[in-house]
Design a protein around this motif. Structure first.
Motif, PDB file in Angstrom:
ATOM      1  N   GLY A  50      -6.502  15.965   6.687  1.00 41.42           N
ATOM      2  CA  GLY A  50      -5.464  15.891   5.659  1.00 41.42           C
ATOM      3  C   GLY A  50      -4.139  15.429   6.212  1.00 41.42           C
ATOM      4  O   GLY A  50      -3.411  14.666   5.562  1.00 41.42           O
ATOM      5  N   ARG A  51      -3.799  15.857   7.417  1.00 38.48           N
ATOM      6  CA  ARG A  51      -2.536  15.419   8.021  1.00 38.48           C
ATOM      7  C   ARG A  51      -2.583  13.938   8.381  1.00 38.48           C
ATOM      8  O   ARG A  51      -1.599  13.221   8.230  1.00 38.48           O
ATOM      9  CB  ARG A  51      -2.229  16.257   9.260  1.00 38.48           C
ATOM     10  N   ILE A  52      -3.737  13.480   8.859  1.00 33.16           N
ATOM     11  CA  ILE A  52      -3.883  12.051   9.123  1.00 33.16           C
ATOM     12  C   ILE A  52      -3.814  11.266   7.817  1.00 33.16           C
ATOM     13  O   ILE A  52      -3.354  10.116   7.784  1.00 33.16           O
ATOM     14  CB  ILE A  52      -5.211  11.778   9.864  1.00 33.16           C
ATOM     15  N   GLY A  53      -4.221  11.907   6.716  1.00 34.70           N
ATOM     16  CA  GLY A  53      -4.185  11.253   5.409  1.00 34.70           C
ATOM     17  C   GLY A  53      -2.797  10.866   4.950  1.00 34.70           C
ATOM     18  O   GLY A  53      -2.648  10.046   4.045  1.00 34.70           O
ATOM     19  N   ARG A  54      -1.787  11.413   5.550  1.00 35.45           N
ATOM     20  CA  ARG A  54      -0.425  11.005   5.189  1.00 35.45           C
ATOM     21  C   ARG A  54      -0.174   9.542   5.537  1.00 35.45           C
ATOM     22  O   ARG A  54       0.664   8.890   4.909  1.00 35.45           O
ATOM     23  CB  ARG A  54       0.592  11.880   5.917  1.00 35.45           C
ATOM     24  N   SER A  55      -0.871   9.065   6.564  1.00 34.23           N
ATOM     25  CA  SER A  55      -0.715   7.665   6.959  1.00 34.23           C
ATOM     26  C   SER A  55      -1.904   6.804   6.575  1.00 34.23           C
ATOM     27  O   SER A  55      -1.758   5.601   6.393  1.00 34.23           O
ATOM     28  CB  SER A  55      -0.500   7.578   8.477  1.00 34.23           C
ATOM     29  N   TYR A  56      -3.094   7.426   6.470  1.00 30.60           N
ATOM     30  CA  TYR A  56      -4.315   6.683   6.131  1.00 30.60           C
ATOM     31  C   TYR A  56      -5.027   7.418   5.004  1.00 30.60           C
ATOM     32  O   TYR A  56      -6.103   7.988   5.184  1.00 30.60           O
ATOM     33  CB  TYR A  56      -5.220   6.567   7.366  1.00 30.60           C
ATOM     34  N   SER A  57      -4.399   7.414   3.846  1.00 34.30           N
ATOM     35  CA  SER A  57      -4.865   8.250   2.742  1.00 34.30           C
ATOM     36  C   SER A  57      -6.238   7.851   2.228  1.00 34.30           C
ATOM     37  O   SER A  57      -7.080   8.715   1.952  1.00 34.30           O
ATOM     38  CB  SER A  57      -3.840   8.219   1.604  1.00 34.30           C
ATOM     39  N   ASP A  58      -6.516   6.555   2.081  1.00 34.78           N
ATOM     40  CA  ASP A  58      -7.785   6.128   1.493  1.00 34.78           C
ATOM     41  C   ASP A  58      -8.970   6.578   2.337  1.00 34.78           C
ATOM     42  O   ASP A  58      -9.953   7.110   1.811  1.00 34.78           O
ATOM     43  CB  ASP A  58      -7.797   4.602   1.329  1.00 34.78           C
ATOM     44  N   VAL A 116       2.812  15.371  -0.490  1.00 33.56           N
ATOM     45  CA  VAL A 116       3.564  14.405   0.312  1.00 33.56           C
ATOM     46  C   VAL A 116       3.155  12.960   0.011  1.00 33.56           C
ATOM     47  O   VAL A 116       3.892  12.035   0.339  1.00 33.56           O
ATOM     48  CB  VAL A 116       3.386  14.686   1.824  1.00 33.56           C
ATOM     49  N   CYS A 117       1.988  12.767  -0.583  1.00 35.89           N
ATOM     50  CA  CYS A 117       1.504  11.413  -0.917  1.00 35.89           C
ATOM     51  C   CYS A 117       1.069  11.394  -2.380  1.00 35.89           C
ATOM     52  O   CYS A 117      -0.125  11.500  -2.681  1.00 35.89           O
ATOM     53  CB  CYS A 117       0.347  11.008  -0.016  1.00 35.89           C
ATOM     54  N   PRO A 118       2.007  11.290  -3.314  1.00 34.75           N
ATOM     55  CA  PRO A 118       1.645  11.340  -4.735  1.00 34.75           C
ATOM     56  C   PRO A 118       0.713  10.212  -5.159  1.00 34.75           C
ATOM     57  O   PRO A 118       0.043  10.327  -6.184  1.00 34.75           O
ATOM     58  CB  PRO A 118       2.997  11.244  -5.444  1.00 34.75           C
ATOM     59  N   GLN A 119       0.633   9.135  -4.395  1.00 38.22           N
ATOM     60  CA  GLN A 119      -0.258   8.044  -4.768  1.00 38.22           C
ATOM     61  C   GLN A 119      -1.730   8.432  -4.658  1.00 38.22           C
ATOM     62  O   GLN A 119      -2.600   7.711  -5.154  1.00 38.22           O
ATOM     63  CB  GLN A 119       0.009   6.813  -3.884  1.00 38.22           C
ATOM     64  N   CYS A 120      -2.006   9.576  -4.024  1.00 38.77           N
ATOM     65  CA  CYS A 120      -3.389  10.043  -3.896  1.00 38.77           C
ATOM     66  C   CYS A 120      -3.844  10.865  -5.100  1.00 38.77           C
ATOM     67  O   CYS A 120      -5.005  11.288  -5.147  1.00 38.77           O
ATOM     68  CB  CYS A 120      -3.537  10.901  -2.640  1.00 38.77           C
ATOM     69  N   SER A 121      -2.966  11.108  -6.054  1.00 38.13           N
ATOM     70  CA  SER A 121      -3.263  12.071  -7.113  1.00 38.13           C
ATOM     71  C   SER A 121      -4.444  11.648  -7.984  1.00 38.13           C
ATOM     72  O   SER A 121      -5.248  12.500  -8.398  1.00 38.13           O
ATOM     73  CB  SER A 121      -2.020  12.286  -7.981  1.00 38.13           C
ATOM     74  N   ASP A 122      -4.602  10.352  -8.283  1.00 35.28           N
ATOM     75  CA  ASP A 122      -5.708   9.912  -9.135  1.00 35.28           C
ATOM     76  C   ASP A 122      -7.050  10.234  -8.499  1.00 35.28           C
ATOM     77  O   ASP A 122      -7.962  10.751  -9.154  1.00 35.28           O
ATOM     78  CB  ASP A 122      -5.599   8.409  -9.414  1.00 35.28           C
ATOM     79  N   THR A 123      -7.185   9.934  -7.215  1.00 35.73           N
ATOM     80  CA  THR A 123      -8.442  10.221  -6.511  1.00 35.73           C
ATOM     81  C   THR A 123      -8.706  11.713  -6.440  1.00 35.73           C
ATOM     82  O   THR A 123      -9.849  12.168  -6.619  1.00 35.73           O
ATOM     83  CB  THR A 123      -8.393   9.625  -5.093  1.00 35.73           C
TER      84      THR A 123
END
Length: 576
Positions: free
Chosen positions: A297-305, A336-343
């Motif tokens: 999850g912490r790495i997901g801040r930079s590589y969310s997909d 911290v990454c609202p662009q991930c909300s749809d997924t």
């Protein structure tokens, strides 16, 4: 054994010395003799042999005599310090035996403790440094620790000292290497380039310590590597595979290695690191598995997909502890990454059936509250929680459930109005916990103020992108952590960020009430009502009640909890 020095102690020691069984056992007889010579009444008889022992020809006698004076001072800490003894101990710093030299440092530190310890000047410093290699590992560490008090008088002297320390900086003994680097950082606090070069020099010894047979040594090395990465993020980048977890390693070392791996991620190694962490997610140890999921999850801040693909796949395993950790990680990620909300909203469908622990359910409820309008099954999931509220044991889940139901009512009123009424009725009429009951009363009165006022209070931020990503963060100055290097502080510190399992909803972490600030004096009556509602909600979560009491005292008509006997069954105010 009675208190040493009392008449009973003396009689008991006399009986022990005359006991044939004690006399025949050398160890017991020796221990009894040791008790006799710590007796306060015998101190004056010990001084003469200790003084003579400092000048004895045998090095082993001098070693014991030096420590004897430290012990004597420990027995009589309030006695006057003998200047002649102190001078003799300073003279023995030049004793040909290195153990005597180090023992003198330790004795002077103890005897002169109230004066700041042994006095370190230029001649003593250079003498100790030139003889550093003669001492054993712990003797070298003692010398290096004491030398941190010395400050060179010129830049030339500073670099002379650094030249003498250079060999110890790459010592094969980790304690010596750590003590030397700590001295380097202390001496070169005003020379950041020299400090950075020193950090580069200790890379190989630290990596070697990470492969030590001793588990304690490995863990300590990992903790200190984390400190170095704060100022030199690329220090271990080419050696990231050295931090892959071994199957037989204990959980605490695996978890610390995963924290280091997160700091080493970059575009070239992210695929391999994520694949490695994915394997740890199914570890037999639940704590290790949850730590691996949190690291992803912490790495997901930079590589969310890439990270969301792994997290979504883990939900399909339908394992309770894995599902709980994934949901908590997703909650932190969308904060911290609202662009991930749809997924995330698509992945949450049906996961409530697997969640059993309170932290996981709180995370799911928070996601339903914030993104409930996007999740088609949100009202049905919420209804399951509300139907089981009587058997719910977790206070945190109940309070999160109240907030979630209120928020969902604001965006989907037709589907949640009846549920909200039933929940408020239960919490006010039947709930025994006063925090839950008062929060329900607050929400009920808030609804009577109107939907617009309710929205102002409850519809807060959905994310906080200001926390930033992991990649490209500015390096910290070495001075921020230099004083804690080679101490126990790095070992006590947890992960760089607060783990999701130790806190509730993300937005409640951002409130930081300033001390000595009377907010009630800075607001008028038209502002206090809405702010009071916010503060009460926050107080229920964090037990910060002092400011709430100030408001209630000043504006008693705003918040008046009613007695249970006076409340009546009711429904939720209708919103057309």
């Amino acid at each position: 054994m009675p208190y040493l020095g009392s008449e009973d102690a003396v009689r008991e020691l006399r009986r022990a010395l005359s006991n044939p069984n004690v006399q025949s056992d050398q160890l017991r007889y020796r221990n009894t003799i040791l008790k006799v010579i710590r007796l306060p009444s015998l101190v004056e008889y010990v001084e003469q042999p200790l003084t003579a022992g400092l000048k004895d020809r045998a090095a082993c006698v001098r070693r014991v005599a030096v420590l004897g004076w430290a012990k004597l001072h420990n027995l009589q800490p309030n006695s006057e310090i003998d200047a002649a003894v102190v001078n003799e101990l300073y003279t023995l710093l030049r004793d040909p035996d290195p153990v005597v030299m180090v023992n003198c440092l330790r004795a002077l530190e103890e005897i002169l403790k109230e004066e700041g310890g042994v006095a370190i000047n230029k001649p003593i410093t250079h003498h100790l440094l030139k003889r550093l290699k003669e001492s054993d590992v712990w003797g070298q560490c003692e010398v290096l620790r004491i030398l941190q008090r010395y400050r060179p008088q010129s830049e030339d002297e500073l670099f002379d000292i650094l030249s003498l320390l250079d060999a110890s900086l790459v010592s094969p003994h980790p304690p010596v290497m750590a003590a030397t680097l700590s001295l380097f950082l202390s001496l070169c606090s005003g020379l950041p380039a020299v400090n950075l070069a020193a950090l580069e020099r200790v890379r190989a010894p630290l990596l070697a310590a990470c492969g030590s047979v001793s588990r304690e040594m490995r863990f300590t090395a990992l903790c200190h590597i984390q400190l170095l990465l704060r100022s030199l993020p690329g220090l271990m980048g080419a050696h990231y595979k050295r931090f892959f977890c071994g199957y037989a390693e204990p959980a605490y070392i695996k978890q610390r290695k995963m924290q280091v791996l997160v700091e080493l991620v970059n575009d070239e190694n992210v695929a391999m690191l994520l694949d490695e962490l994915k394997g740890y997610c199914t570890d037999v140890n639940a704590d290790t598995a949850q730590a691996a999921i949190s690291a992803i999850g912490r790495i997901g801040r930079s590589y969310s997909d890439r990270c969301l693909e792994i997290l979504t796949g883990l939900l399909g395993l339908k394992q309770e502890h894995i599902t709980s950790a994934v949901v908590q990680t997703m909650r932190d990620l969308v904060w911290v990454c609202p662009q991930c909300s749809d997924t995330v909203c698509l992945a949450l469908e049906g996961c409530e059936e697997t969640l059993q622990d309170s932290q996981g359910r709180q995370a799911l409820l928070w996601l339903l509250a914030v993104y409930g309008e996007r999740i088609s099954s949100a009202p049905y999931t919420l209804e399951v929680f509300i139907d089981g509220v009587r058997s719910e044991a977790s206070l945190g889940v109940k309070m999160e459930l109240l907030t979630t139901t209120m928020r969902l009512f604001l965006c989907r009123p037709a589907e949640t109005q009846d549920m909200l009424g039933r929940l408020l009725h239960y919490c006010i009429e039947e709930e025994t916990d006063m925090c839950v009951r008062d929060q329900a009363l607050l929400y009920y009165r808030l609804l009577h103020c109107g939907i617009e006022e309710t929205q102002k209070v409850l519809q807060g931020r959905r994310s906080d992108p200001s926390l930033g990503v992991l990649i490209g963060r500015p390096a910290e100055p070495i001075s921020q952590w230099a004083c804690s290097f080679n101490t126990l502080k790095p070992l006590r510190q947890g992960s760089v960020e607060t783990e999701s399992a130790s806190r509730g909803s993300p937005e409640h972490v951002t409130f930081d009430p300033k001390p000595n600030t009377d907010l009630s004096d800075t607001l008028d009556c038209s502002q206090t009502e809405t702010l009071l509602y916010k503060l009460i909600i926050f107080a229920h979560k964090t037990h910060v009640v002092y400011k709430i009491q100030c408001f209630i005292i000043k504006y008693p008509t705003i918040y008046k909890p009613t007695s249970r006997a006076g409340s009546k069954p009711f429904g939720c105010p209708r919103r057309d």
